[in-house]
Design an enzyme around this catalytic site. Structure first.
Site, PDB file in Angstrom:
ATOM      1  N   CYS A  90       0.206  32.325  41.706  1.00 22.75           N
ATOM      2  CA  CYS A  90       0.606  31.192  40.869  1.00 22.75           C
ATOM      3  C   CYS A  90       0.971  29.982  41.735  1.00 22.75           C
ATOM      4  CB  CYS A  90       1.804  31.565  40.018  1.00 22.75           C
ATOM      5  SG  CYS A  90       1.494  32.810  38.767  1.00 22.75           S
ATOM      6  N   GLU A 107       3.668  28.108  41.592  1.00 20.45           N
ATOM      7  CA  GLU A 107       5.057  28.140  42.048  1.00 20.45           C
ATOM      8  C   GLU A 107       5.185  29.063  43.265  1.00 20.45           C
ATOM      9  OE1 GLU A 107       3.799  28.677  39.049  1.00 20.45           O
ATOM     10  OE2 GLU A 107       5.251  28.264  37.463  1.00 20.45           O
TER      11      GLU A 107
HETATM   12 ZN    ZN Z   1       3.619  32.517  37.779  1.00 20.40          ZN
END
Ligand code: ZN
Length: 146
Positions: free
Chosen positions: A65, A67
């Site tokens: 992801c 983040e």
């Molecule tokens: Zn995530």
């Protein structure tokens, strides 16, 4: 006010810049499977802003992801003792809500306090905001291991 405190001050201009940096990072995302291009901008306690984007894989569970890639990059660039004070998330489709997934909430919690501010696209893309404690009120922590 110390220089360090001033550099992490979350003025409306700073928050806007974080959202813009996250949107810029989303343009570099590798998302050929979902076509969901996500970017993140992580503000560190030392005032540095570090970005990341999602990087998918044909073996779907290997996808990273935005983040998570931003936090990994922050550790690479600034060391293991980073502290995250705010995270902005954006996606290429400005009308789709996009809060951190469960795994990212736990990843952020490893380097942040519950007061860490999270900026994200809300429903229909309008700016949303909450704290990490709002998203993950009972995170698993190192204290849980003792
Ligand atoms: Zn995530």
């Amino acid at each position: 006010m110390s220089l360090e405190k001033k550099s992490q001050e979350l003025t409306p201009q700073r928050i806007h810049a974080m959202r813009e940096q996250a949107a810029s990072a989303a343009r570099n995302a590798y998302a050929p499977y979902s076509n969901f291009f996500v970017g993140a901008a992580v503000l560190l306690e030392n005032g540095h802003l570090v970005t990341g984007c999602n990087v998918e894989n044909a073996s779907f569970r290997l996808t990273t992801c935005a983040e998570q890639s931003a936090i990994a990059r922050a550790v690479i660039e600034h060391g293991a003792h980073i502290r995250v004070v705010a995270v902005a998330i954006a996606n290429a489709d400005a009308t789709v809500a996009c809060q951190p997934c469960g795994a990212c909430r736990q990843t952020i919690a490893e380097f942040a306090e519950g007061a860490c501010r999270i900026f994200y696209p809300g429903e229909k893309g309008e700016p949303g905001e909450c704290t990490l404690a709002d998203l993950l009120p009972a995170s698993f922590t190192a204290a849980s291991l003792q």
